[in-house]
Design a protein around this motif. Structure first.
Motif, PDB file in Angstrom:
ATOM      1  N   ARG A   1      46.411  36.469  25.678  1.00 13.20           N
ATOM      2  CA  ARG A   1      45.803  35.160  25.427  1.00 13.20           C
ATOM      3  C   ARG A   1      45.774  34.805  23.945  1.00 13.20           C
ATOM      4  O   ARG A   1      45.859  33.645  23.581  1.00 13.20           O
ATOM      5  CB  ARG A   1      44.391  35.132  26.012  1.00 13.20           C
ATOM      6  N   GLN A   2      45.643  35.804  23.086  1.00 11.74           N
ATOM      7  CA  GLN A   2      45.603  35.506  21.646  1.00 11.74           C
ATOM      8  C   GLN A   2      46.812  36.133  20.959  1.00 11.74           C
ATOM      9  O   GLN A   2      46.690  36.799  19.939  1.00 11.74           O
ATOM     10  CB  GLN A   2      44.302  36.035  21.042  1.00 11.74           C
TER      11      GLN A   2
ATOM     12  N   ASP B   1      43.062  39.681  22.507  1.00 10.61           N
ATOM     13  CA  ASP B   1      43.824  39.979  23.714  1.00 10.61           C
ATOM     14  C   ASP B   1      45.315  39.746  23.466  1.00 10.61           C
ATOM     15  O   ASP B   1      45.701  38.721  22.914  1.00 10.61           O
ATOM     16  CB  ASP B   1      43.341  39.067  24.842  1.00 10.61           C
TER      17      ASP B   1
END
Lengths: 253, 315
Positions: free
Chosen positions: B67-68, B64
């Motif tokens: 988020r990542q 993502d």
């Protein structure tokens, strides 16, 4: 940590491989040198009870240098990268925001400390040619550079913060100059005791901690006052924290 | 490789990207095509984790982008619009710095910098200061930076803008050579460029994706069948007669050419290829023929047709 080291190296290179860096160092050296010449001339005719460091660092020249150079050193940090667009390549590389802010600040602080090194030469001359043999006393030197370091922590973190706010270096410099002068005026108000102790909201006692002049006086006498360290350190953390929030703000803006 | 679902980005009072969804497979070269202000750069900035989307999600190689972000950043090579570079650094020094910053070890970064400099034709300028390089070389430095950590996905925002034709050709060749090994997403507002480099195109307009297909399919959808042009030396009347008798021809148009040749433009019925039919007709009548080509409907037309704002259509 790895990213921090790489960025720090890059930021230091930007300071020491640019003309601006050397112009700043040259200007500061000139100012320090001129002040010392005058100081020595006066010392030749009058008897001075104080160590030479204390006289120099209590003169306005020291504060003029700090207040003027801090914005010049820091205005580049974020504003220039934003204006030239390299901020985008930097922030899309796998580096944390904390490393970016820390690397920029530490590089500025390192440059600032190097900028003050010529004072060592002046002290050497003083101790060699006058009877002030204690000019190179370890405690005095340590205190003096600790004082310089703490003043750098405060004023450079202000500059770091204002640089992160804008893409114009000029705006960043003006804002940090304004905030720097507010600190200077507060210090002056505390030093000259223009506000009576009985004033409203204990202004005077709060202002006491802003007394940068007295702090520097202590340091140049070789006294390491923890109150000053805590004051400068927490101001630095406050401004660096604000810088970090500004850098992070692109995530929720 | 890329999976974007309902991406939306709103700036204060303005929507730059409106709920777009698309996906890009591994190894594809995809062109993001659209006029200035269509939302191409915004889309790329979201994918490169420079800023988050207002809503919607995007995944790059399964990670993502919000988020990542760190995992995504390691996997992409991104060259922003106008290719910003630090003017005071030397080419080699800069690439080495970028390689180290992107997590390559000391030895590995040395090897990779040498490889990408070779690949991008920078070896002979490796000690020059970037600020003194020509625009073409600067662009190559930007490309080398995007490639240096062997990213799975390469995102290039207008890589050929402001270059001269020679340099454009070199950059295109370089990008084409990346196909297969890397996935590439390029933005451009120049149509022939996208046509030459990309295996698939996403046409954006006003924050939306209007079409997504191969250049060939896009042509087909817009033009139906392809027109052909034939130059035949024949008497006008008998040529007209012969063409009218061909069942595959829907309509045609005959113009005077030079040297006694007539220039015919023929539109096929049901998208059939008319070339063999027309040749056969000319051969049977014993006419000379000196040209027989498919009229390539230029992407320009497709582009104008798809991206036409509604108020212009009404006029």
């Amino acid at each position: 940590m790895r990213a921090f080291a790489i960025l720090l190296r890059r930021e230091l290179a930007a300071f020491f491989l640019s003309l601006t860096g050397y112009v700043v160092i040259a200007a500061v050296t000139l100012l320090i040198g001129a002040t010392f010449v005058m100081l020595i001339k006066n010392m030749g005719t009058e008897a001075f009870p104080l160590p030479v460091t204390e006289i120099f660092f209590n003169s306005s020249v020291f504060w003029i240098i700090v207040i003027l150079t801090a914005p010049v050193i820091t205005m580049r940090l974020f504003a220039f990268e934003k204006a030239s667009g390299t901020y985008e390549t930097l922030m899309t590389a796998p580096v944390g925001d904390v490393s970016v802010v820390a690397a920029k600040f530490v590089a500025a602080l390192t440059f600032y400390m190097v900028m003050w090194l010529p004072t060592l030469g002046c002290l050497l001359i003083v101790s060699h040619f006058t009877n002030q043999a204690h000019a190179l006393d370890k405690g005095l030197l340590g205190g003096m550079y600790l004082g310089i370091f703490l003043s750098g922590c405060l004023f450079l973190s202000i500059g770091c913060f204002t640089s992160s706010l804008t893409r114009s270096q000029m705006t960043a410099a003006m804002m940090s100059l304004a905030i720097g002068i507010i600190f200077f005026l507060a210090a002056y108000a505390a030093y000259a005791q223009v506000i009576p102790e009985t004033g409203p909201w204990r202004t005077a006692s709060v202002l006491y901690y802003f007394n940068l002049f007295r702090q520097m006086e202590d340091f140049t006498r070789g006294v390491a006052d923890t109150r000053a360290m805590i004051f400068n350190g927490s101001a630095m953390f406050l401004f660096l924290f604000l810088t970090l929030r500004v850098v992070e703000s692109r995530r929720w803006k | 490789m890329i999976e974007a679902i309902n991406l939306t980005k709103r700036y204060a009072g303005r929507t730059a990207v409106q709920s777009i969804s698309f996906s890009v497979a591994r190894g594809e070269i995809v062109g993001l095509l659209g006029p200035n202000g269509a939302g191409k750069s915004t889309t790329m900035r979201i994918l490169s984790c420079f800023m988050p989307a207002t809503s919607g999600t995007a995944r790059v190689a399964g990670c993502d982008v919000f988020r990542q972000a760190d995992d995504v950043r390691r996997r992409i090579g991104y060259m922003p619009e106008n290719n910003p570079l630090p003017g005071e650094m030397r080419v080699r020094e800069y690439l080495k710095f970028r390689a180290r910053l992107k997590g390559l070890g000391w030895r590995r970064s040395r090897e990779r910098v040498a490889t990408v400099m070779e690949q991008c034709g920078l070896t002979q300028v490796n000690r020059r200061i970037i600020g003194q390089l020509s625009k073409g070389y600067r662009q190559r430095v930007g490309l080398a930076d995007a490639l240096v950590h062997e990213p799975e996905l390469i995102i290039l925002d207008e890589p050929t803008i402001g270059l001269d034709p020679h340099q454009i050709r070199a950059v295109r060749q370089l990008i084409r050579s990346l196909a297969g090994k890397h996935t590439v997403l390029i933005s451009t507002h120049i149509l022939p460029e996208a046509e030459m480099m990309c295996s698939r195109m996403l046409i954006m307009y006003d924050g939306r994706i209007l079409a997504s297909d191969t250049p060939e399919n896009l042509q087909r959808t817009v033009t139906g069948g392809r027109q052909i042009v034939a130059e035949i030396a024949a008497p006008l009347l008998s040529l007209r007669e012969a063409l009218l008798q061909l069942p595959e021809v829907e309509s045609f148009d005959i113009m005077d050419g030079d040297d006694g040749f007539l220039r015919c433009t023929l539109t096929p019925r049901n998208g059939t290829d008319l070339r063999a039919v027309v040749y056969e007709a000319a051969r049977q009548n014993g006419w000379l023929m000196r040209e027989l080509t498919r009229n390539r409907h230029s992407l320009e037309d497709i582009y104008v047709q798809i991206t036409q704002p509604p108020d212009e259509e009404e006029e």
